[in-house]
Motif scaffolding. Structure first.
Motif, PDB file in Angstrom:
ATOM      1  N   UNK A 264       1.174  -0.607  -0.561  1.00  0.00           N
ATOM      2  CA  UNK A 264       0.065  -0.135   0.214  1.00  0.00           C
ATOM      3  C   UNK A 264       0.886   0.927   0.040  1.00  0.00           C
ATOM      4  N   UNK A 265       2.334   1.201   0.987  1.00  0.00           N
ATOM      5  CA  UNK A 265       2.712   3.022   1.522  1.00  0.00           C
ATOM      6  C   UNK A 265       3.396   2.676  -0.239  1.00  0.00           C
ATOM      7  N   UNK A 266       3.988   1.938  -0.885  1.00  0.00           N
ATOM      8  CA  UNK A 266       5.507   1.976  -2.214  1.00  0.00           C
ATOM      9  C   UNK A 266       4.296   1.749  -3.522  1.00  0.00           C
ATOM     10  N   UNK A 267       3.286   1.474  -3.087  1.00  0.00           N
ATOM     11  CA  UNK A 267       2.427   0.890  -4.772  1.00  0.00           C
ATOM     12  C   UNK A 267       3.146   0.496  -5.656  1.00  0.00           C
ATOM     13  N   UNK A 268       4.115  -0.208  -5.390  1.00  0.00           N
ATOM     14  CA  UNK A 268       4.428  -1.751  -6.657  1.00  0.00           C
ATOM     15  C   UNK A 268       6.245  -0.978  -6.994  1.00  0.00           C
ATOM     16  N   UNK A 269       6.246  -0.230  -6.351  1.00  0.00           N
ATOM     17  CA  UNK A 269       8.019   0.682  -6.606  1.00  0.00           C
ATOM     18  C   UNK A 269       8.847  -0.251  -5.077  1.00  0.00           C
ATOM     19  N   UNK A 270       7.972  -0.876  -4.601  1.00  0.00           N
ATOM     20  CA  UNK A 270       9.219  -1.798  -3.494  1.00  0.00           C
ATOM     21  C   UNK A 270       8.403  -2.891  -3.681  1.00  0.00           C
ATOM     22  N   UNK A 271       9.226  -4.386  -4.150  1.00  0.00           N
ATOM     23  CA  UNK A 271       8.348  -5.279  -4.376  1.00  0.00           C
ATOM     24  C   UNK A 271       8.502  -7.068  -3.049  1.00  0.00           C
TER      25      UNK A 271
END
Length: 274
Positions: A264-271
């Motif tokens: 939720x916090x990184x919206x796909x930038x961190x997996x």
């Protein structure tokens, strides 16, 4: 007098037995008493720090106190761990750790996989890799592992070709084809985002890109895919790899609550890796 002497001897023996028992109990719990479950975890500033702060919150409910120690480069967290100034760290990929151990004769090992930060190419001047001009000056990281990763990224973007088989050992000397005659400028990883206005493009690690205000999913002009082998890890000194308290921290990191926070916090930038 004899009774007093005997009593004194018995008191000394009892004290010694108690002390030995305390040392044995401390050894069984990784040197920490039940009242002192404070774990120092080294991270780099940015997403690693944000995630560990969430882990800290969840761990507190599980009876573990976590202290987040922030570093601003990729060398100090391992040096601090090796010296025993911190208990674990969370900032590096497996290839980087292997190279660090080889170069510094350390015995730091993986205790758990965490997240993947896709490395991206960024530019404040161009909207696509095709727009990067002939003779453009592009930035790459100067540490061996991230440098090789960056060169592989430039190759994936179609800007260069590397000698076959070099993989994560690649250096600029392994470039066999450079159609745009790009000039590769090596900088410390944290400085690439800060130097972007002076470059035509640069490879930037996600944590440093986000720290500089860039959104990896929107601002990168090319990025690694979800199949990147550069997963990040929690690491400890080899002598502590079976420490039950540290294993518990890994379980907390890899919990559904932390996973939900990352998504939720990184919206796909961190997996998440789990």
């Amino acid at each position: 007098m004899k009774k007093s002497l005997l009593a004194a001897i018995l008191l000394i023996m009892a004290t010694l037995v108690s002390a030995c028992g305390g040392k044995e109990e401390a050894a069984q719990t990784g040197g920490q008493s039940a009242e002192q479950q404070v774990i120092k975890v080294g991270v780099t500033g940015g997403p690693h720090e944000e995630i560990l702060n969430k882990v800290k919150e969840v761990a507190k409910a599980e009876g573990l106190e976590v202290e987040v120690v922030v570093f601003n480069d990729y060398v100090l967290p391992n040096q601090a761990l090796d010296k025993g100034n911190i208990d674990l760290n969370s900032f590096q990929t497996i290839p980087f750790l292997e190279k660090f151990n080889q170069d510094h004769k350390t015995n730091i090992v993986v205790i758990g996989k965490t997240v993947t930060f896709p490395m991206g190419l960024y530019s404040t001047k161009y909207k696509s890799v095709e727009e990067i001009p002939e003779g453009g000056i592009v930035g790459i990281q100067n540490d061996p592992t991230n440098r090789a990763r960056a060169l592989l990224l430039y190759q994936s973007a179609g800007l260069i070709t590397l000698k076959e088989g070099v993989g994560d050992q690649a250096t600029p000397q392994d470039i066999t084809d450079n159609p745009k005659n790009l000039e590769f400028k090596e900088l410390e990883a944290p400085f690439l985002a800060r130097s972007l206005n002076n470059l035509d493009a640069a490879s930037i690690n996600t944590n440093f890109a986000m720290e500089a205000g860039y959104n990896p999913t929107k601002d990168s002009i090319f990025a690694e895919g979800g199949d990147s082998p550069y997963v990040n890890v929690l690491a400890v000194n080899e002598s502590e790899k079976e420490n039950p308290t540290y294993k518990k921290l890994v379980e907390i990191y890899r919990s559904e609550e932390v996973k939900k926070f990352i998504e939720e916090h990184f919206a796909g930038a961190v997996l998440p890796s789990w």
